[in-house]
Design a protein around this motif. Structure first.
Motif, PDB file in Angstrom:
ATOM      1  N   LEU A  40       0.380  -0.852  -0.208  1.00 13.07           N
ATOM      2  CA  LEU A  40      -0.525   0.123  -0.172  1.00 13.07           C
ATOM      3  C   LEU A  40       0.856   1.532   0.498  1.00 13.07           C
ATOM      4  N   LEU A  41       2.044   1.268   1.041  1.00  8.20           N
ATOM      5  CA  LEU A  41       2.816   2.517   0.669  1.00  8.20           C
ATOM      6  C   LEU A  41       4.169   2.111   0.274  1.00  8.20           C
ATOM      7  N   PRO A  42       5.260   3.095  -0.053  1.00 10.56           N
ATOM      8  CA  PRO A  42       6.525   2.959   0.233  1.00 10.56           C
ATOM      9  C   PRO A  42       7.172   2.372   0.893  1.00 10.56           C
ATOM     10  N   PHE A  43       8.600   1.544   0.942  1.00  7.00           N
ATOM     11  CA  PHE A  43       8.981   1.374   1.774  1.00  7.00           C
ATOM     12  C   PHE A  43      10.339   1.766   1.754  1.00  7.00           C
ATOM     13  N   LEU A  44      11.266   1.108   3.672  1.00  2.00           N
ATOM     14  CA  LEU A  44      12.476   1.632   3.348  1.00  2.00           C
ATOM     15  C   LEU A  44      12.598   0.365   4.881  1.00  2.00           C
ATOM     16  N   SER A  45      13.930  -0.772   4.450  1.00  6.17           N
ATOM     17  CA  SER A  45      14.053  -1.080   5.615  1.00  6.17           C
ATOM     18  C   SER A  45      15.388  -0.663   6.793  1.00  6.17           C
ATOM     19  N   THR A  46      15.857  -1.088   7.416  1.00  8.86           N
ATOM     20  CA  THR A  46      16.467  -0.801   8.212  1.00  8.86           C
ATOM     21  C   THR A  46      17.001  -2.303   9.251  1.00  8.86           C
ATOM     22  N   PRO A  47      18.221  -2.287   9.513  1.00  8.74           N
ATOM     23  CA  PRO A  47      18.798  -3.566  10.464  1.00  8.74           C
ATOM     24  C   PRO A  47      17.512  -3.941  11.647  1.00  8.74           C
ATOM     25  N   ALA A  48      18.334  -5.268  11.887  1.00 12.02           N
ATOM     26  CA  ALA A  48      17.204  -5.392  13.146  1.00 12.02           C
ATOM     27  C   ALA A  48      17.571  -4.825  14.341  1.00 12.02           C
ATOM     28  N   ALA A  49      19.095  -4.494  14.590  1.00 14.85           N
ATOM     29  CA  ALA A  49      19.234  -3.872  15.868  1.00 14.85           C
ATOM     30  C   ALA A  49      18.513  -2.009  15.964  1.00 14.85           C
ATOM     31  N   VAL A  50      17.879  -1.662  14.613  1.00 14.62           N
ATOM     32  CA  VAL A  50      17.383  -0.369  14.746  1.00 14.62           C
ATOM     33  C   VAL A  50      16.250  -0.455  15.328  1.00 14.62           C
ATOM     34  N   VAL A  51      15.362  -2.142  15.722  1.00 10.77           N
ATOM     35  CA  VAL A  51      14.300  -2.128  15.434  1.00 10.77           C
ATOM     36  C   VAL A  51      13.585  -1.468  17.074  1.00 10.77           C
ATOM     37  N   PRO A  52      14.730  -2.281  17.963  1.00 16.35           N
ATOM     38  CA  PRO A  52      14.554  -1.705  19.238  1.00 16.35           C
ATOM     39  C   PRO A  52      13.844   0.088  19.605  1.00 16.35           C
ATOM     40  N   LYS A  53      14.892   0.724  18.548  1.00 19.96           N
ATOM     41  CA  LYS A  53      14.865   1.909  18.633  1.00 19.96           C
ATOM     42  C   LYS A  53      13.810   2.336  18.038  1.00 19.96           C
ATOM     43  N   TYR A  94      15.302   1.067   0.025  1.00 18.61           N
ATOM     44  CA  TYR A  94      14.128   1.737   0.229  1.00 18.61           C
ATOM     45  C   TYR A  94      13.950   1.838  -1.597  1.00 18.61           C
ATOM     46  N   SER A  95      12.435   2.181  -1.434  1.00 23.19           N
ATOM     47  CA  SER A  95      11.930   2.372  -2.780  1.00 23.19           C
ATOM     48  C   SER A  95      12.534   3.106  -3.421  1.00 23.19           C
ATOM     49  N   ALA A  96      12.142   3.009  -5.408  1.00 22.64           N
ATOM     50  CA  ALA A  96      12.874   3.985  -5.638  1.00 22.64           C
ATOM     51  C   ALA A  96      12.069   5.307  -6.165  1.00 22.64           C
ATOM     52  N   THR A  97      11.092   5.402  -5.600  1.00 22.32           N
ATOM     53  CA  THR A  97      10.845   7.255  -5.407  1.00 22.32           C
ATOM     54  C   THR A  97      10.032   7.498  -3.984  1.00 22.32           C
ATOM     55  N   LEU A  98      11.228   8.290  -3.756  1.00 25.32           N
ATOM     56  CA  LEU A  98      10.712   8.761  -2.456  1.00 25.32           C
ATOM     57  C   LEU A  98      10.750  10.758  -2.345  1.00 25.32           C
ATOM     58  N   THR A  99       9.571  11.386  -1.804  1.00 26.44           N
ATOM     59  CA  THR A  99       9.559  12.262  -1.951  1.00 26.44           C
ATOM     60  C   THR A  99       9.700  12.797   0.048  1.00 26.44           C
ATOM     61  N   PRO A 100      10.143  13.902  -0.121  1.00 19.43           N
ATOM     62  CA  PRO A 100       9.544  14.674   1.404  1.00 19.43           C
ATOM     63  C   PRO A 100       7.937  14.752   1.721  1.00 19.43           C
ATOM     64  N   GLU A 101       7.899  13.721   2.923  1.00 16.13           N
ATOM     65  CA  GLU A 101       6.408  14.476   2.815  1.00 16.13           C
ATOM     66  C   GLU A 101       5.391  12.629   2.962  1.00 16.13           C
ATOM     67  N   GLN A 102       6.047  12.530   2.029  1.00 11.79           N
ATOM     68  CA  GLN A 102       5.494  11.126   1.628  1.00 11.79           C
ATOM     69  C   GLN A 102       5.183  10.190   2.619  1.00 11.79           C
ATOM     70  N   LEU A 103       4.686   9.268   2.566  1.00 19.38           N
ATOM     71  CA  LEU A 103       3.830   8.267   3.372  1.00 19.38           C
ATOM     72  C   LEU A 103       4.514   6.987   3.214  1.00 19.38           C
ATOM     73  N   VAL A 104       5.163   6.735   4.088  1.00 19.72           N
ATOM     74  CA  VAL A 104       5.420   4.999   4.301  1.00 19.72           C
ATOM     75  C   VAL A 104       5.522   4.384   5.207  1.00 19.72           C
ATOM     76  N   SER A 105       5.959   2.901   4.875  1.00 20.23           N
ATOM     77  CA  SER A 105       6.345   2.140   6.245  1.00 20.23           C
ATOM     78  C   SER A 105       7.901   1.570   6.009  1.00 20.23           C
ATOM     79  N   ILE A 106       7.993   0.908   7.196  1.00 19.14           N
ATOM     80  CA  ILE A 106       9.302   0.610   7.745  1.00 19.14           C
ATOM     81  C   ILE A 106       9.581  -0.783   8.232  1.00 19.14           C
ATOM     82  N   THR A 107       9.994  -1.407   7.790  1.00 11.66           N
ATOM     83  CA  THR A 107      10.540  -2.570   7.883  1.00 11.66           C
ATOM     84  C   THR A 107      11.637  -2.981   8.251  1.00 11.66           C
ATOM     85  N   ARG A 108      12.068  -4.615   8.660  1.00 17.90           N
ATOM     86  CA  ARG A 108      13.253  -4.367   9.490  1.00 17.90           C
ATOM     87  C   ARG A 108      14.051  -5.681   8.114  1.00 17.90           C
TER      88      ARG A 108
END
Length: 595
Positions: A94-107, A122-136
């Protein structure tokens, strides 16, 4: 569960059928969904519940009949509709995504924004103020959504970050983590629920935040501390319970072949093109495993969603074998090969081939792995630094109201018998100056001293006139200079020692005594709870030289440890290992010869 409590939380109420239909149509239109998906994400029996955050910002959360938060909006007059992770689990794309390492998830679970150094993909096209999801981040697949936020920067900024070592925030989040569901969910803990304004949803048909266009490839973003990394900030939606299973999408053989060809072009334009001619001929197996496979796109999104990177394999392509693939590429002139006794070796590559020259670089599996390893290394170092800090002797400089400053502390309404840190004195000073309107109207960096008698007396010195106005830092320095100095020392064992006076660093001095003998002398260690006899014995072993303990010259009540030879570094390292902060160790005298 939540960082800050809500100001108000009203009773949930069912949404009328007509408004629920409008709500569903809005989601379908703006997110390009089918009516079936609309029914899934905006189910019958949808509930709405108004709330106010701790900052008194109004909002509304939309909940499923079971009480799971599905959508929300926040802010007065806001018509932006934000999906929750519950919604994204049902529709991960539904939303573009960014992924982050497992060590960041607790933060993130603790409520932090996602920092640029913590982004891996991260997804190919991203712009400021765009809704995104964050994944591990997972090497072989895209993880389920863990958080929802808005982009703080563009995708171009993320692409430049690797070369420029850019820091800062990648994803901001709304203050929605303060919103609990009306009842405890059996699915597990959540740190945010999200929703929309019920009146706006029922009365208006305004557009909501537009989702990004579907992407065909996934790129990797640079890693920083995260370290960088990662201070707590309001508004990140995170969940810690298990996620629903997702089917693994597949990629047609033709698309796999295209990905492998792009991997070859990427390898030629980067690693292979930089190899010396002596690297050839190269066995096809080495060429393939060491250069082509690491250059595969970090991830590809097919028609059914993100594809496992391992699916980009020669056996799943139209070529079926590396040999067949290289032969086709050789006919195009991209590579040069030689076949001998059924085996293929690569004799060269063509950097000037049009396909290589026109290739658009992409994030590779190798670069993403390197970014992840860098992030994990930074997390490890940060953890080590934190553990080291815990074992250090903690020294805090303190001041007690004394002499001329007593009247000012009384005027400020605080206890004159307490000890104050520099931060506490500064905070008290700022409040006092503000309450007394002492800021100079012509230059706000100056304070009108003579307008306040207690303050003027607090900074006065004998035989000097009190200035009419001074800069803030100069005033603070003068106030502290007229106060009584103290310090507090906390050892690793938890013992707290408070003493009057100024903290003096441990002195390590290498000098010549008794003719031509050079020795290293250590003084001032007793204030840090270090026993002279134990220190001398440890230095005897560490420096492999004779040591002694004697009273200091001119200070019979204080001891001095001597070790033969110049051992400034060894002594410093030993003191640091005992918990003495490096800033409280002062070395001087003769220099050690470099070995």
């Amino acid at each position: 569960m939540f960082k800050k409590p809500l100001s108000t939380l009203k009773t949930s109420a069912p949404l009328r059928s007509s408004y629920r239909r409008k709500f569903k149509q809005r989601v379908v239109n703006d997110y390009g969904l089918s009516p079936e998906d609309g029914d899934l994400l905006v189910p019958e029996g949808l509930l709405s519940q108004k709330f106010s955050t701790y900052a008194n910002e109004p909002g509304v959360v939309y909940l499923s009949p079971e009480g799971d938060p599905l959508w929300f909006s926040i802010g007065k007059g806001s018509d932006g509709l934000i999906p929750t992770v519950y919604t994204l689990w049902k529709r991960p794309n539904l939303l573009p995504f960014l992924s982050t390492p497992a060590a960041v998830v607790p933060k993130l679970i603790d409520g932090a924004d996602l920092m640029i150094p913590g982004v891996v993909q991260y997804s190919a096209t991203l712009t400021p103020e765009q809704l995104v999801s964050i994944t591990r981040y997972h090497r072989d697949k895209l993880g389920p959504p863990l958080a929802v936020g808005t982009m703080a920067v563009s995708g171009e900024t993320l692409r430049r970050a690797d070369e420029e070592d850019t820091k800062g925030k990648a994803v901001y989040v709304p203050e929605a983590r303060d919103i609990p569901p009306p009842q405890t969910s059996t699915k597990g803990e959540q740190s945010a629920a999200q929703g929309d304004d019920a009146d706006a949803a029922e009365a208006q048909s305004a557009d909501i935040a537009q989702p990004a266009e579907p992407v065909s490839t996934i790129e990797a973003a640079p890693i920083s501390s995260r370290d960088d990394t990662a201070e707590g900030n309001a508004g990140m939606e995170t969940l810690t319970h298990e996620h629903p299973e997702q089917a693994e999408p597949s990629l047609p053989p033709e698309d796999v072949s295209v990905c492998l060809r792009n991997a070859l072009l990427q390898a030629i334009s980067t690693t292979l093109g930089a190899l010396p001619s002596s690297s050839y001929p190269m066995p096809a197996s080495v060429f393939w495993s060491n250069y082509v496979l690491p250059a595969r796109p970090a991830q590809v999104i097919g028609a059914e969603g993100p594809v496992d990177a391992n699916a980009i394999d020669i056996k799943r392509s139209t070529y079926k074998t590396v040999k067949a693939f290289l032969k086709v590429c050789a006919k195009e002139g991209i590579v040069k090969i030689k076949e001998s006794k059924g085996d293929v070796v690569v004799t060269g590559v063509s950097l000037k081939h049009p396909a290589v020259a026109g290739h658009q670089p992409h994030r590779t599996i190798q670069s993403v792995d390197a970014q992840r390893e860098k992030a994990e290394e930074r997390q490890r170092k940060a953890k080590e630094a934190e553990e080291k800090r815990k074992t250090q002797i903690q020294i805090t400089e303190l001041w007690r109201p004394h002499g001329h400053t007593l009247g000012w502390f009384v005027a400020a309404g605080v206890d004159t018998s307490n000890l104050y840190s520099i931060a506490q004195i500064r905070e008290l000073f700022i409040k006092y100056v503000s309450s007394k309107n002492l800021i100079n109207v012509n230059d706000q960096s100056y304070i009108n001293v003579k307008d306040d008698e207690p303050l003027a007396y607090a900074i006065s010195t004998r035989n000097q006139d009190t200035p009419e106005f001074l800069k803030r830092d100069d005033l603070l320095n003068r106030i502290r200079a007229n106060m009584q100095e103290w310090y507090e020392m906390r050892t690793e064992s938890g013992e707290t020692i408070r003493k009057k006076g100024q903290v003096k660093p441990i002195s390590i001095e290498a000098k010549v005594r008794q003719g031509r003998k050079t020795s290293t002398f250590i003084t001032g260690f007793e204030h840090f709870g270090i026993d002279a006899t134990e220190l001398a014995e440890e230095l005897r072993k560490a420096c492999a030289g004779a040591t002694s303990v004697s009273p200091q010259q001119g200070k019979p009540n204080e001891l001095e440890v001597m070790v033969q030879g110049i051992h400034i570094k060894t002594v410093t390292d030993l003191l640091v290992s005992k918990g003495v902060p490096a800033k409280w160790i002062k070395a001087s005298g003769l220099k050690e010869k470099k070995k």
